[in-house]
Write a protein that holds these residues in place. Structure first.
Motif: not given
Ligand code: MG
Ligand code: AMP
Length: 491
Positions: A81-83, A186-188, A255-258, A265-267
């Motif tokens: 889960a993330y935001a 783990l993301r922001v 922020t979910d891609n940091m 991450i996330d190309y």
């Molecule tokens: Mg993403």
């Protein structure tokens, strides 16, 4: 069973710590099986690093695992889960088409997330189908490995398999699954999720987890949470400087891609800039240029401020003191970033020591490149090789003046010309993953099932600082067209 049909042991060695975190952080779930998995590409060097047996990964049983049809021993799949702030707007997100199989421990004792991307719907899929198309997964494979070869921290790609299913985007496309390998996912946005919907205890648990997973060796100050914030800022300041130095445009710095680990991450809509221009944008949906090349450092600082906000309740019981601590940490980002970038730029110009005027030397070069539309990578390549006549602005007064300024600067340092040239060669990639070449390779792979171009391209990109004759063809620029190169999020 004949001996040669004994299933080979791939060497999976799972120890899953994420699943031991509070269960509000994820949903346990198995991948959705696919009808006809076929391996299209496997990353032997990465498999070796992970201590995995490539032959076993390539077997039917190995492919079944890479496709999510079978689970490797010790896996405990889950959707995280993330935001995230997407183009500035806060949303609940989560793994909508990916599953973490677990954490694989390599022979050297390092912990790696093994994730299947395109593995089917999850509770976080919203209206998405949970699937991925072959083209974009191959693109992530090629570009993430190119970034790794450039020496830039990144998630990596172990394999791509096709599923035997078509997926519907604007057209029907072959479905595929990428196995992504990361220091962690783990993301922001993971912190934002817990900060918004979890308890302070959960936040504390997550922060401890992140610290132990990524910064256990860092110097810990009295305030562990402030240290976490400072370390994440430090890693991102290093990462973004590296992006800028090679002309990488991430394209969707939500922020979910940091990451917390400091890996790219996330190309999705990412691409390398050709002609130097801070306003460079590739993503078709980034109409306002929020994530333009030149904005990336500010956006990183903005994202890190969102991260800092999540940590406020942990930083200090007194909110205004917590805010003060967070602001002070965030304000260091700009200085750290500039320091890293200047250091990198000096190296790109063969400069070892520091002089006050270096900034104007660099600025003059960049403004010349911008004025004359010079290719970013090839400019530094030409300077490295001493082939100034290759530069589009070679004949101009600006270049002559700049060249004199540069030569005079080099003459003021003690190091030899040879040492300076070596430094330039190590700092300026001879080639990058050029958009038109990546497209051509992916088209042949997806349309015709012909991987020759892709293998050749990846081979050339695997040692970007080599300056071999075989790399020359990859330094050619696209024929100029009216329409700029566009990348799409509809991946
Ligand atoms: Mg993403
Ligand atoms: P991304 O643009 O890849 O960073 O994805 C943003 C969010 O959309 C994440 O929560 C993804 O899991 C989700 N997402 C992207 N594509 C799909 C899809 N085809 N099905 C379900 N969720 C998706």
């Amino acid at each position: 069973m004949p001996i040669n049909e004994t299933p080979l042991n791939a060497g999976w060695n799972f120890d899953n710590s994420y699943v031991r975190l509070p269960d509000s952080l994820y949903t346990r779930l198995n991948p959705t099986p696919v009808p006809f998995p076929q391996l299209v590409v496997i990353n032997q060097p990465l498999a070796d690093t992970l201590g995995l047996n490539t032959k076993a990964l390539e077997s039917a049983a190995g492919i079944a695992i890479l496709a999510g049809n079978k689970l490797p021993e010790g896996a405990s799949p889950l959707a995280q889960a993330y935001a995230g702030h997407q183009f500035g707007h806060f949303n609940l997100l989560g793994d909508g088409r990916a599953l973490l199989l677990g954490e694989h421990i390599s022979p050297s004792g390092k912990r790696f997330d093994i994730q299947l991307k395109g593995s089917g719907p999850t509770p976080y899929s919203r209206s998405g189908d949970g699937r991925a198309a072959l083209g974009p997964m191959l693109r992530e494979y090629v570009i993430s490995e190119a970034m790794h070869a450039l020496g830039i921290a990144t998630t990596r790609s172990l394999a791509v398999v096709t599923t035997g299913e078509s997926i519907i985007r604007e057209t029907e496309l072959p479905g595929a699954i990428l196995s992504r390998v990361a220091a962690s996912h783990l993301r922001v946005g993971t912190f934002q999720y817990v900060s918004q919907w979890g308890t302070v205890e959960e936040l504390e648990t997550l922060a401890h987890y992140a610290w132990h997973r990524h910064f256990a060796e860092a110097e810990s100050h009295e305030n562990r949470y402030l240290s976490l914030l400072r370390e994440v800022i430090k890693r991102q300041a290093a990462l973004i400087a590296q992006w800028q130095l090679v002309g990488f445009v991430h394209g969707v710095m939500n922020t979910d891609n940091m990451t917390i680990s400091g890996e790219t991450i996330d190309y999705g809509p990412c691409a390398f800039m050709d002609a130097y221009d801070p306003a460079t944008v590739f993503s078709s949906i980034d109409t306002r240029g929020r994530y333009a090349y030149g904005n990336q450092p500010q956006i990183a600082a903005w994202n890190l401020a969102r991260f800092a906000e999540t940590l406020l309740p942990l930083l200090h019981t007194n909110e205004s003191q917590a805010i003060e601590m967070a602001e002070e940490a965030i304000s260091d980002f700009a200085e750290m970033y500039v320091h890293n970038w200047l250091k990198g730029m000096r190296a790109k110009l063969g400069i070892f020591n520091e002089e006050q005027q270096d900034e104007s030397l660099i600025d003059n070069l960049l403004s010349g490149m911008r004025k004359y539309g010079a290719d970013y990578t090839n400019t530094f390549r030409a300077l490295t090789l001493g082939k100034y006549e290759d530069l589009i602005w070679f004949e101009t007064a600006e270049f002559k003046q700049w060249h004199e300024q540069w030569q005079a600067r080099l003459a003021r340092q003690q190091q030899s010309t040879a040492a300076s040239q070596q430094l330039m060669q190590n700092s300026n990639p001879a080639i990058i993953a050029r958009n038109h070449q990546v497209e051509a390779a992916l088209e042949a792979a997806v349309q015709d099932g012909d991987f020759t171009l892709m293998r050749k391209l990846m081979d050339a990109l695997s040692n970007p600082y080599a300056y071999t004759p075989e790399q020359n063809e990859y330094a050619t620029l696209p024929e100029s067209t009216e329409t700029p190169y566009r990348t799409f999020c509809g991946t």
